[in-house]
Design a protein around this motif. Structure first.
Motif, short mmCIF file in Angstrom:
data_model
loop_
_atom_site.label_atom_id
_atom_site.label_comp_id
_atom_site.label_asym_id
_atom_site.label_seq_id
_atom_site.Cartn_x
_atom_site.Cartn_y
_atom_site.Cartn_z
N MET A 431 -28.56 -81.08 -17.74
CA MET A 431 -27.51 -82.11 -18.08
C MET A 431 -27.41 -82.79 -16.81
N ASN A 432 -27.11 -82.16 -15.64
CA ASN A 432 -26.97 -82.70 -14.36
C ASN A 432 -28.10 -83.88 -13.85
N PHE A 433 -29.37 -83.16 -14.11
CA PHE A 433 -30.40 -83.98 -13.65
C PHE A 433 -30.59 -85.35 -14.55
N ARG A 434 -30.14 -85.18 -15.98
CA ARG A 434 -30.36 -86.21 -16.79
C ARG A 434 -29.30 -87.31 -16.44
N ALA A 435 -28.28 -86.92 -15.81
CA ALA A 435 -27.07 -87.98 -15.43
C ALA A 435 -27.42 -88.41 -14.15
N THR A 436 -28.39 -88.21 -13.40
CA THR A 436 -28.72 -88.49 -11.98
C THR A 436 -28.87 -90.11 -12.06
N CYS A 437 -29.56 -90.68 -12.81
CA CYS A 437 -30.03 -92.04 -13.00
C CYS A 437 -30.54 -92.29 -14.18
N LYS A 438 -30.91 -93.56 -14.42
CA LYS A 438 -31.46 -94.23 -15.47
C LYS A 438 -32.86 -93.81 -15.90
N ARG A 439 -33.81 -93.56 -14.76
CA ARG A 439 -35.08 -93.09 -14.95
C ARG A 439 -34.96 -91.71 -15.40
N CYS A 440 -34.18 -90.81 -14.70
CA CYS A 440 -34.20 -89.49 -15.24
C CYS A 440 -33.32 -89.38 -16.55
N HIS A 441 -32.51 -90.04 -16.91
CA HIS A 441 -32.07 -90.26 -18.47
C HIS A 441 -33.19 -90.38 -19.63
N ILE A 442 -33.90 -91.40 -19.01
CA ILE A 442 -35.04 -91.57 -20.13
C ILE A 442 -36.16 -90.52 -20.15
N ALA A 443 -36.26 -89.71 -18.90
CA ALA A 443 -37.40 -88.65 -18.81
C ALA A 443 -36.71 -87.46 -19.46
N ALA A 444 -35.34 -87.28 -19.76
CA ALA A 444 -34.81 -86.10 -20.08
C ALA A 444 -34.14 -86.40 -21.42
N PRO A 445 -34.77 -86.32 -22.51
CA PRO A 445 -34.24 -86.77 -23.83
C PRO A 445 -33.06 -85.52 -24.20
N LEU A 446 -32.23 -85.71 -25.17
CA LEU A 446 -31.20 -84.69 -25.67
C LEU A 446 -31.87 -83.60 -26.34
N ILE A 447 -31.63 -82.38 -25.98
CA ILE A 447 -32.13 -81.29 -26.51
C ILE A 447 -31.23 -80.16 -27.33
N LYS A 448 -31.77 -79.77 -28.43
CA LYS A 448 -30.72 -79.06 -29.27
C LYS A 448 -31.32 -77.53 -28.76
N TRP A 449 -30.48 -76.83 -28.11
CA TRP A 449 -30.76 -75.71 -27.44
C TRP A 449 -31.13 -74.60 -28.30
N CYS A 480 -20.00 -70.03 -21.72
CA CYS A 480 -20.52 -68.86 -20.86
C CYS A 480 -20.51 -69.42 -19.40
N THR A 481 -19.90 -68.55 -18.50
CA THR A 481 -19.70 -69.12 -17.00
C THR A 481 -20.75 -68.15 -16.06
N ASP A 482 -21.34 -69.01 -15.41
CA ASP A 482 -22.24 -68.53 -14.31
C ASP A 482 -21.20 -67.99 -13.21
N LEU A 485 -22.56 -69.61 -9.64
CA LEU A 485 -22.32 -71.01 -9.42
C LEU A 485 -21.12 -71.79 -10.02
N GLY A 486 -20.38 -70.91 -10.77
CA GLY A 486 -19.34 -71.37 -11.59
C GLY A 486 -19.30 -72.36 -12.48
N GLU A 487 -20.50 -72.69 -12.86
CA GLU A 487 -21.01 -73.60 -13.90
C GLU A 487 -20.81 -73.16 -15.15
N LYS A 488 -20.52 -73.88 -16.29
CA LYS A 488 -20.23 -73.50 -17.69
C LYS A 488 -21.37 -73.92 -18.68
N TYR A 489 -21.65 -72.81 -19.46
CA TYR A 489 -22.78 -73.43 -20.75
C TYR A 489 -21.91 -73.36 -21.91
N PHE A 490 -21.99 -74.38 -22.64
CA PHE A 490 -21.19 -74.57 -23.95
C PHE A 490 -22.11 -74.28 -25.09
N MET A 491 -21.48 -73.68 -25.99
CA MET A 491 -22.39 -73.25 -27.53
C MET A 491 -21.25 -73.70 -28.60
N LYS A 492 -21.88 -74.63 -29.31
CA LYS A 492 -20.77 -74.78 -30.57
C LYS A 492 -21.11 -73.93 -31.44
#
Length: 754
Positions: A431-449, A480-482, A485-492
């Motif tokens: 998600m962080n890479f996808r939000a970096t720029c417009k090119r990364c946004h296009i290269a990284a489609p939304l994924i249902k995990w 889920c918290t790493d 890194l302190g980063e969070k992963y969310f599951m609906k």
């Protein structure tokens, strides 16, 4: 460690109005002759004001009503208005039994200049009101005492005491929480007849109840607080009788302005009379009607917005309320814990509790209250200045052309290379890479995990540590918290049966828990697999299992008050019960498999063993080891786990005062050890995991379910340095201060996708 600093003030300090300020009082002069009051704020714990306010010297703040503070010092009571500096001295309060120190709560019915104003007090050990009419026309003020025992019996059946006096919408209310049927809100109706004061008790309604407290193992303290036309009911629940660990905080509101909608329902309570009735004589219809009226009256608050509450568990269980401060500091219930040295701050927005320590000058026996006697006009002006400052932020519309011109040249890679990089990213990284720029946004489609391809990517992701998993039932989200890194992963929410009422155990990437229907369920939150177990008739506390439920050898064991229940997931359709004599050792905690035997902790680190529990020739051995000698001087928590071929006992003092590890030797005695080697331990309320570290910098540490308030990384205790730390290389203080922990069901879990 950072040093605290403060300023000395004669009179009132220049308090910043956007903070909630606490004032600490000591009724005795310090050895150095300073005494006075300490003003400090939780949001800047390193700073305080030391003041000498003459009106507060040797006087204790008991409450604030209509801008007047109620002060007391043993038998002497007074009213003080800090805005006008007026003081009303009351005559000495001399009671017939001489026990003036058991005053429980107090309330001012009207402002002192009202001829109907009465200062009303309740006692903690006696069913009487103590009151003083404040009519200025009277030549002499005097204290009176009146019994309410017969009036309360009519309302509650066998209730004996009222407490938690508060004023709301010109009326006085109190709580009764010791009756056999329910907990009640009582209207204390005060009538002035010439020279006589008549006090009548009337049933106003029932106290609200949250689903948290319908389960076993919660011990709640309840508080009533009124502000203008709003009546608040605050519940602080604890996971043990010692009231050291806060398990839930809930606030309900009743708006007197809109109570008209329940007026017809409330008419039925006017004839409520339980005189000479027993619990058996109260019908189910009576209880159902009463609970329905209570449900209609109260509204549970999910957000306090800019308001704050302060609850003191140390002294007289008082509660203070401030309706609004700067928005970034609102939305908290600040609770002074029973040890007197730590503030537990419950954040309504993210449902976590942060810990902060009191200034070193504040003694555990000091009186602490929220300073809420400020002019509302001053506050509005100061708040507006804060909001105006925020409005200076400039918002500009960014077009695609601007993005293309300002993008970093570092990302001017061929498109297929960006896609290759993203193939190796998962979760937050993706998600962080996808939000970096417009090119990364296009290269990284939304994924249902939850899709198989995404799960394969997750399974290949390098997992070096268990994650701290939190289940939010209200929003249907698993977080889920790493810990590194302190980063969070969310599951609906992906299955209604996944949401749990109480987590019982976590091992092998699986959870064992009670769902909302109190059924026992296995769940792998990473794959969505579910395995329901046969029902048990009662609610049981401690469980463990020997292998993943997909294994043919998975055995589940649970403890009740007099039995151990065993179930083989792949072999049986029912539970097998073994009746045992637990004696005074119950309850048991942290049952742990060790070969074919099951070890469990009883009181203070003693062990009991169930041998050969898979066969008919089982044996039960109680207290096979004595409790180890620990350096902990406060209430301690004990955790049992297996490490290779050893059983380990971890003892953690209250608020992290000390951490010690013991190993069970061949003579069944606890032997203290200084390190874990390549292993690491993860502790939570129901699970204690010991695993081999996959990275050298993670080994020889004990991880707690507390997160650093700023970095959001997990707090650990290093057995090498004997200090608390996080992975951002900035040590925290010696206690769990500036950390936060979850209110929702939570546990450490090892991610697995199989």
């Amino acid at each position: 460690m950072e040093q605290r600093h403060g300023l000395v003030c004669e009179g009132f300090p220049p308090l910043c109005p956007k903070y909630p300020w606490l004032v600490s009082q000591s009724l005795e002069t310090d050895k150095d002759g300073t005494g006075g009051q300490f003003f400090y704020t939780i949001h800047d714990p390193l700073f305080h004001y030391q003041c000498h306010i003459p009106e507060l010297l040797e006087n204790r703040i008991r409450g604030c009503f209509y801008g007047w503070m109620i002060l007391s010092n043993n038998t002497m009571w007074s009213l003080w208005n800090p805005v006008t500096s007026k003081i009303i001295q009351l005559p000495p309060m001399i009671l017939k039994d001489g026990e003036c120190d058991d005053i429980n709560s107090c309330c001012l019915s009207y402002p002192p200049d009202d001829p109907s104003s009465v200062l009303l007090l309740t006692r903690a050990k006696k069913s009487t009101f103590v009151f003083c009419r404040l009519d200025r026309k009277r030549k002499r003020l005097r204290w009176m005492e009146m019994s309410y025992v017969h009036q309360l019996k009519r309302i509650s059946g066998n209730g004996t005491l009222v407490h938690g006096l508060t004023c709301c919408d010109g009326k006085v209310f109190a709580l009764n929480t010791d009756s056999f049927l329910a907990e009640y809100v009582i209207h204390v109706h005060i009538v002035i007849r010439d020279k006589e004061v008549v006090i009548k008790l009337q049933l106003f309604g029932g106290c609200p109840l949250h689903s948290y407290f319908l389960t076993d193992g919660y011990y709640a303290s309840n508080y009533l607080k009124g502000y203008r036309s709003e009546l608040f009911y605050v519940t602080v629940a604890f996971s043990e009788k010692t009231k050291k660990t806060i398990g839930a905080v809930v606030v309900f509101k009743l708006d007197m302005a809109s109570i008209i909608k329940c007026e017809k329902l409330l008419e039925g309570l006017k004839d409520w009379d339980l005189t000479n009735m027993t619990p058996e004589e109260v019908t189910d219809e009576d209880i159902e009607d009463f609970n329905y009226i209570t449900h209609m009256m109260w509204e549970e608050l999910l957000d306090l917005k800019d308001a704050v509450f302060y609850v003191d568990l140390v002294r007289d269980h008082s509660v203070f309320y401030f309706p609004g401060i700067a928005s970034e500091f609102g939305g908290y219930v600040h609770i002074r814990g029973v040890m007197g040295s730590i503030i537990h701050s419950y954040n309504f927005r993210d449902k976590t509790i942060s810990l902060s320590d009191m200034p070193s000058q504040v003694l555990p026996t000091s009186h602490v209250s929220l300073w809420d006697c400020r002019l509302e006009g001053d506050f509005v002006d100061s708040k507006q200045e804060v909001e105006d400052k925020d409005d200076e932020i400039v918002v500009r519309r960014i077009t695609d052309d601007v993005v293309d011109l300002n993008e970093s040249h570092l990302l001017n890679l061929p498109f297929h290379l960006l896609e290759m990089i993203l193939d190796h990213c998962v979760g937050v990284e993706y998600m962080n890479f996808r939000a970096t720029c417009k090119r990364c946004h296009i290269a990284a489609p939304l994924i249902k995990w939850r899709e198989k391809s995404a799960l394969r990517r997750l399974s290949n992701y390098s997992v070096v540590s268990p994650w701290l998993m939190v289940v939010d039932q209200e929003q249907g989200i698993i977080t889920c918290t790493d810990p590194m890194l302190g980063e969070k992963y969310f599951m609906k929410k992906f299955n209604e049966r996944v949401l749990c009422n109480k987590i019982l155990c976590s091992r092998f990437g699986w959870l064992l828990y009670y769902n909302d229907a109190r059924a026992l369920v296995f769940c792998n939150p990473f794959t969505g697999d579910i395995c329901e177990l046969p029902p048990l008739l009662n609610y049981y506390g401690r469980f463990c299992f020997s292998a993943p439920p997909t294994s043919p050898d998975c055995m589940v064991v649970g403890f009740s008050r007099s039995n151990i229940y065993i179930h083989y997931v792949a072999r049986e359709q029912t539970w097998r019960a073994i009746h045992l004599d637990f004696g005074n050792a119950h309850p048991y905690s942290f049952p742990t498999f060790y070969g074919r035997d099951l070890y469990a902790l009883c009181k203070e680190g003693k062990l009991s063993i169930l041998k050969y529990m898979g066969g008919e020739d089982y044996s039960w051995e109680k207290d096979v080891s004595r409790a180890p000698t620990s350096s902990c001087t406060s209430h301690a928590s004990h955790f049992l786990t297996k490490c290779d071929q050893n059983l380990l006992l971890v003892i953690v003092g209250f608020s992290g005062e000390s951490v010690e590890v013991f190993k069970l030797n061949s003579t069944k005695e606890w032997e203290k050890i200084d390190g874990l080697g390549r292993h690491m331990i993860y502790i939570s309320g129901t699970t204690c995991l010991c695993i081999e570290a996959k990275s050298p910098h993670m080994e020889n540490k004990i991880y707690f379910p507390q997160l650093h308030s700023k970095s959001k990384r997990a707090v650990f205790y290093s057995l090498e340095t004997c200090k608390y730390d996080t992975f951002n290389s900035k040590s925290i203080e010696e206690k769990f201060v500036r950390t936060s922990y979850e209110i929702h069901p939570h546990v450490w879990i090892e991610p697995t996708w199989s």
